[in-house]
Enzyme design. Structure first.
Site, PDB file in Angstrom:
ATOM      1  N   ASN A 133       9.216  -7.227   0.540  1.00 41.63           N
ATOM      2  CA  ASN A 133       8.277  -7.518  -0.544  1.00 41.63           C
ATOM      3  C   ASN A 133       8.415  -8.982  -0.939  1.00 41.63           C
ATOM      4  OD1 ASN A 133      10.850  -6.652  -1.497  1.00 41.63           O
ATOM      5  ND2 ASN A 133      10.033  -6.198  -3.525  1.00 41.63           N
ATOM      6  N   GLU A 148       7.192 -11.393  -3.942  1.00 45.87           N
ATOM      7  CA  GLU A 148       6.581 -11.420  -5.272  1.00 45.87           C
ATOM      8  C   GLU A 148       6.084 -12.818  -5.623  1.00 45.87           C
ATOM      9  OE1 GLU A 148       9.469  -9.584  -7.896  1.00 45.87           O
ATOM     10  OE2 GLU A 148       9.038  -7.613  -7.026  1.00 45.87           O
ATOM     11  N   CYS A 193       3.715  -6.041  -0.772  1.00 49.42           N
ATOM     12  CA  CYS A 193       4.783  -5.071  -0.506  1.00 49.42           C
ATOM     13  C   CYS A 193       5.361  -5.270   0.906  1.00 49.42           C
ATOM     14  CB  CYS A 193       4.248  -3.652  -0.588  1.00 49.42           C
ATOM     15  SG  CYS A 193       3.759  -3.128  -2.228  1.00 49.42           S
ATOM     16  N   GLU A 248       5.811  -3.099   3.240  1.00 50.15           N
ATOM     17  CA  GLU A 248       5.064  -2.404   4.295  1.00 50.15           C
ATOM     18  C   GLU A 248       3.901  -3.259   4.789  1.00 50.15           C
ATOM     19  OE1 GLU A 248       6.024  -1.320   1.355  1.00 50.15           O
ATOM     20  OE2 GLU A 248       6.131   0.862   1.245  1.00 50.15           O
ATOM     21  N   CYS A 287       3.231   2.512  -1.766  1.00 50.65           N
ATOM     22  CA  CYS A 287       2.258   2.513  -2.872  1.00 50.65           C
ATOM     23  C   CYS A 287       0.866   2.826  -2.326  1.00 50.65           C
ATOM     24  CB  CYS A 287       2.281   1.174  -3.607  1.00 50.65           C
ATOM     25  SG  CYS A 287       1.374  -0.135  -2.749  1.00 50.65           S
ATOM     26  N   CYS A 291      -0.690   0.193   0.020  1.00 50.88           N
ATOM     27  CA  CYS A 291      -0.070   0.206   1.359  1.00 50.88           C
ATOM     28  C   CYS A 291      -0.503   1.426   2.154  1.00 50.88           C
ATOM     29  CB  CYS A 291       1.455   0.169   1.232  1.00 50.88           C
ATOM     30  SG  CYS A 291       2.073  -1.441   0.732  1.00 50.88           S
TER      31      CYS A 291
HETATM   32  N1  THU Z   1       7.219  -2.383  -3.376  1.00 51.90           N
HETATM   33  C1  THU Z   1       7.224  -2.428  -2.018  1.00 51.90           C
HETATM   34  O1  THU Z   1       7.468  -3.472  -1.402  1.00 51.90           O
HETATM   35  N2  THU Z   1       6.925  -1.283  -1.353  1.00 51.90           N
HETATM   36  C2  THU Z   1       6.717  -0.074  -1.935  1.00 51.90           C
HETATM   37  O2  THU Z   1       6.495   0.900  -1.244  1.00 51.90           O
HETATM   38  C3  THU Z   1       6.770   0.055  -3.384  1.00 51.90           C
HETATM   39  C4  THU Z   1       6.887  -1.208  -4.140  1.00 51.90           C
HETATM   40  C5  THU Z   1       7.614  -3.596  -4.100  1.00 51.90           C
HETATM   41  C6  THU Z   1       6.531  -4.302  -4.860  1.00 51.90           C
HETATM   42  C7  THU Z   1       7.326  -5.045  -5.912  1.00 51.90           C
HETATM   43  O3  THU Z   1       7.786  -6.263  -5.359  1.00 51.90           O
HETATM   44  C8  THU Z   1       8.537  -4.154  -6.158  1.00 51.90           C
HETATM   45  O4  THU Z   1       8.616  -3.278  -5.050  1.00 51.90           O
HETATM   46  C9  THU Z   1       8.466  -3.348  -7.439  1.00 51.90           C
HETATM   47  O5  THU Z   1       7.271  -2.667  -7.527  1.00 51.90           O
END
Ligand code: THU
Length: 132
Positions: A42, A44, A53, A55, A86, A89
């Site tokens: 991920n 940000e 994310c 994925e 999520c 994704c």
């Molecule tokens: N996140 C992911 O990378 N994948 C997921 O399946 C769920 C959420 C990340 C997004 C954000 O950077 C952090 O997790 C918190 O939501």
């Protein structure tokens, strides 16, 4: 390539997660039908909505390298629970990887839970609707 190896790869790449805001690190390992592996974390941003994310990072890396056929994606985090992808994704995984993609969720007890993306995203919107 077995699940344990893919989980190890996803866990290793998780160290590269750029998550200073949530402090929630996620790693992904995407396996192609031909046995190639694309990792993702991920990423940000101070403008929170721009977060990508793990994925989707893995999928976009693979697509940009010309990959078209996918088998499995593994998702790891530091959380105790299984981390499911999520909604955004799920939509991307369904379109790019197809309904039979195996989604392997992990927890911190070294347990795994496997579902097909079709089970995680039933009745999905897809390109067929655009052609009618
Ligand atoms: N996140 C992911 O990378 N994948 C997921 O399946 C769920 C959420 C990340 C997004 C954000 O950077 C952090 O997790 C918190 O939501």
């Amino acid at each position: 390539m077995n699940y344990a190896e893919l989980i190890q790869i996803a866990n290793k790449v998780k160290a590269n997660s750029y998550s200073p805001y949530s402090k929630f690190r996620v790693g992904a390992a995407l396996l192609t039908q031909e046995g190639e592996i694309y990792t993702g974390v991920n990423v940000e941003n101070s403008s929170y909505g721009l977060t990508n994310c793990a994925e989707r990072t893995a999928v976009f890396k693979a697509v940009s390298e010309g990959e078209k056929n996918f088998r499995t994606i593994v998702i790891t985090s530091d959380a105790d629970d299984f981390i499911p992808p999520c909604g955004a994704c799920r939509q991307v995984l369904m379109e790019i990887c197809g309904k039979d993609l195996e989604v392997v969720m992990t927890n911190n007890d070294n347990e795994i839970r496997i579902l097909k993306i079709e089970e995680l995203l039933p009745l999905s919107f897809n390109k067929d609707y655009l052609e009618k």
